[in-house]
Motif scaffolding. Structure first.
Motif, mmCIF file in Angstrom:
data_model
loop_
_atom_site.group_PDB
_atom_site.id
_atom_site.type_symbol
_atom_site.label_atom_id
_atom_site.label_comp_id
_atom_site.label_asym_id
_atom_site.label_seq_id
_atom_site.Cartn_x
_atom_site.Cartn_y
_atom_site.Cartn_z
ATOM 1 N N ILE A 77 0.830 -1.203 0.000
ATOM 2 C CA ILE A 77 0.000 0.000 0.000
ATOM 3 C C ILE A 77 0.867 1.256 0.000
ATOM 4 C CG2 ILE A 77 -0.284 0.105 2.515
ATOM 5 C CD1 ILE A 77 -3.161 0.750 0.177
ATOM 6 N N GLU A 78 2.038 1.158 0.599
ATOM 7 C CA GLU A 78 2.948 2.309 0.652
ATOM 8 C C GLU A 78 3.415 2.721 -0.738
ATOM 9 O OE1 GLU A 78 3.493 0.146 4.584
ATOM 10 O OE2 GLU A 78 3.375 -0.457 2.486
ATOM 11 N N GLU A 79 3.504 1.771 -1.648
ATOM 12 C CA GLU A 79 3.957 2.090 -3.008
ATOM 13 C C GLU A 79 2.945 2.986 -3.719
ATOM 14 O OE1 GLU A 79 6.487 2.084 -6.376
ATOM 15 O OE2 GLU A 79 6.807 1.648 -4.268
ATOM 16 N N ILE A 80 1.682 2.703 -3.532
ATOM 17 C CA ILE A 80 0.646 3.537 -4.155
ATOM 18 C C ILE A 80 0.661 4.933 -3.532
ATOM 19 C CG2 ILE A 80 -1.842 3.805 -4.467
ATOM 20 C CD1 ILE A 80 -1.933 0.738 -4.743
ATOM 21 N N ALA A 81 0.795 4.998 -2.212
ATOM 22 C CA ALA A 81 0.883 6.303 -1.541
ATOM 23 C C ALA A 81 2.110 7.061 -2.019
ATOM 24 C CB ALA A 81 0.932 6.108 -0.025
ATOM 25 N N PHE A 82 3.233 6.363 -2.177
ATOM 26 C CA PHE A 82 4.458 7.015 -2.641
ATOM 27 C C PHE A 82 4.312 7.531 -4.068
ATOM 28 C CE2 PHE A 82 8.517 6.818 -4.891
ATOM 29 C CZ PHE A 82 9.193 7.817 -4.207
ATOM 30 N N LEU A 83 3.692 6.753 -4.939
ATOM 31 C CA LEU A 83 3.512 7.199 -6.325
ATOM 32 C C LEU A 83 2.630 8.439 -6.401
ATOM 33 C CD1 LEU A 83 3.147 3.783 -8.177
ATOM 34 C CD2 LEU A 83 5.166 5.268 -8.046
ATOM 35 N N LEU A 84 1.570 8.471 -5.608
ATOM 36 C CA LEU A 84 0.710 9.665 -5.568
ATOM 37 C C LEU A 84 1.483 10.862 -5.025
ATOM 38 C CD1 LEU A 84 -2.590 8.023 -4.329
ATOM 39 C CD2 LEU A 84 -2.225 9.122 -6.552
ATOM 40 N N PHE A 85 2.267 10.626 -3.964
ATOM 41 C CA PHE A 85 3.087 11.705 -3.407
ATOM 42 C C PHE A 85 4.120 12.185 -4.416
ATOM 43 C CE2 PHE A 85 7.180 12.697 -1.375
ATOM 44 C CZ PHE A 85 6.858 13.950 -0.889
ATOM 45 N N LEU A 86 4.791 11.262 -5.086
ATOM 46 C CA LEU A 86 5.812 11.636 -6.061
ATOM 47 C C LEU A 86 5.221 12.463 -7.196
ATOM 48 C CD1 LEU A 86 8.737 11.401 -7.031
ATOM 49 C CD2 LEU A 86 8.103 9.250 -8.135
ATOM 50 N N ALA A 87 4.051 12.080 -7.665
ATOM 51 C CA ALA A 87 3.396 12.849 -8.728
ATOM 52 C C ALA A 87 3.017 14.246 -8.227
ATOM 53 C CB ALA A 87 2.154 12.104 -9.220
ATOM 54 N N TYR A 88 2.523 14.336 -7.008
ATOM 55 C CA TYR A 88 2.105 15.626 -6.449
ATOM 56 C C TYR A 88 3.297 16.540 -6.191
ATOM 57 C CZ TYR A 88 -0.150 18.995 -3.323
ATOM 58 O OH TYR A 88 -0.619 20.154 -2.724
ATOM 59 N N VAL A 89 4.333 16.008 -5.566
ATOM 60 C CA VAL A 89 5.500 16.841 -5.266
ATOM 61 C C VAL A 89 6.179 17.281 -6.562
ATOM 62 C CG1 VAL A 89 7.284 15.062 -4.965
ATOM 63 C CG2 VAL A 89 7.385 17.151 -3.629
ATOM 64 N N SER A 90 6.168 16.438 -7.579
ATOM 65 C CA SER A 90 6.747 16.819 -8.871
ATOM 66 C C SER A 90 5.950 17.945 -9.515
ATOM 67 C CB SER A 90 6.794 15.613 -9.813
ATOM 68 O OG SER A 90 7.606 14.603 -9.279
ATOM 69 N N LEU A 91 4.639 17.867 -9.421
ATOM 70 C CA LEU A 91 3.796 18.926 -9.979
ATOM 71 C C LEU A 91 4.013 20.240 -9.251
ATOM 72 C CD1 LEU A 91 1.543 19.740 -11.961
ATOM 73 C CD2 LEU A 91 -0.113 19.006 -10.236
ATOM 74 N N VAL A 92 4.088 20.197 -7.940
ATOM 75 C CA VAL A 92 4.328 21.414 -7.150
ATOM 76 C C VAL A 92 5.706 21.987 -7.460
ATOM 77 C CG1 VAL A 92 4.641 22.292 -4.794
ATOM 78 C CG2 VAL A 92 2.689 20.841 -5.333
ATOM 79 N N ALA A 93 6.717 21.130 -7.548
ATOM 80 C CA ALA A 93 8.072 21.596 -7.862
ATOM 81 C C ALA A 93 8.131 22.195 -9.265
ATOM 82 C CB ALA A 93 9.064 20.449 -7.738
ATOM 83 N N PHE A 94 7.483 21.560 -10.219
ATOM 84 C CA PHE A 94 7.491 22.062 -11.590
ATOM 85 C C PHE A 94 6.808 23.422 -11.687
ATOM 86 C CE2 PHE A 94 5.575 22.606 -15.755
ATOM 87 C CZ PHE A 94 6.666 22.436 -16.587
ATOM 88 N N THR A 95 5.620 23.532 -11.108
ATOM 89 C CA THR A 95 4.898 24.807 -11.194
ATOM 90 C C THR A 95 5.600 25.894 -10.395
ATOM 91 O OG1 THR A 95 3.404 24.103 -9.422
ATOM 92 C CG2 THR A 95 2.644 23.781 -11.687
ATOM 93 N N GLY A 96 6.247 25.517 -9.297
ATOM 94 C CA GLY A 96 7.021 26.487 -8.529
ATOM 95 C C GLY A 96 8.213 26.995 -9.317
ATOM 96 N N ALA A 97 8.943 26.083 -9.949
ATOM 97 C CA ALA A 97 10.090 26.479 -10.769
ATOM 98 C C ALA A 97 9.645 27.324 -11.958
ATOM 99 C CB ALA A 97 10.832 25.239 -11.249
ATOM 100 N N GLU A 98 8.535 26.952 -12.553
ATOM 101 C CA GLU A 98 8.003 27.720 -13.677
ATOM 102 C C GLU A 98 7.673 29.150 -13.250
ATOM 103 O OE1 GLU A 98 4.786 26.786 -17.104
ATOM 104 O OE2 GLU A 98 4.061 26.608 -15.042
#
Length: 110
Positions: A77-98
């Protein structure tokens, strides 16, 4: 059985959410688009995980930090939580850098 790893993922996600809320970068800017981007990205990464499990490249290891709950064999179950977190943190980092880059460009243009 321990919830340490899952709790750490949740704690990190809350921190990312706080940054997102403060600067309105993704979820707090356009919730529908952000959720769609996170779910689609996590689903693509999950497909790669499932393929790797199928081919025997990923196996569930023993760890005292994990819950022990498996959604599928070798998929905790942690893998699914991690994948959702990774996608979210990547989106926040991308939009922040942009936002930073666009702000610098407009300052330089003046």
């Amino acid at each position: 059985m321990s919830f340490a790893y899952l709790g750490a993922i949740a704690f990190a996600a809350l921190g990312t959410g706080a940054i997102d809320a403060r600067y309105r970068l993704a979820l707090f800017r356009d919730a529908r688009r952000a959720l769609l981007a996170v779910v689609v990205t996590a689903a693509v990464m999950l497909a790669f995980d499932l393929l790797a499990i199928q081919t025997g490249n990923f196996r569930l290891g023993a760890s005292p930090w994990m819950t022990g709950f498996e959604v599928l064999p070798h998929l905790p179950i942690e893998e699914i939580a991690f994948l959702l977190f990774l996608a979210y943190v990547s989106l926040v980092a991308f939009t922040g850098a942009e936002r930073v880059l666009v702000s610098r460009r407009t300052k330089e243009a003046r």
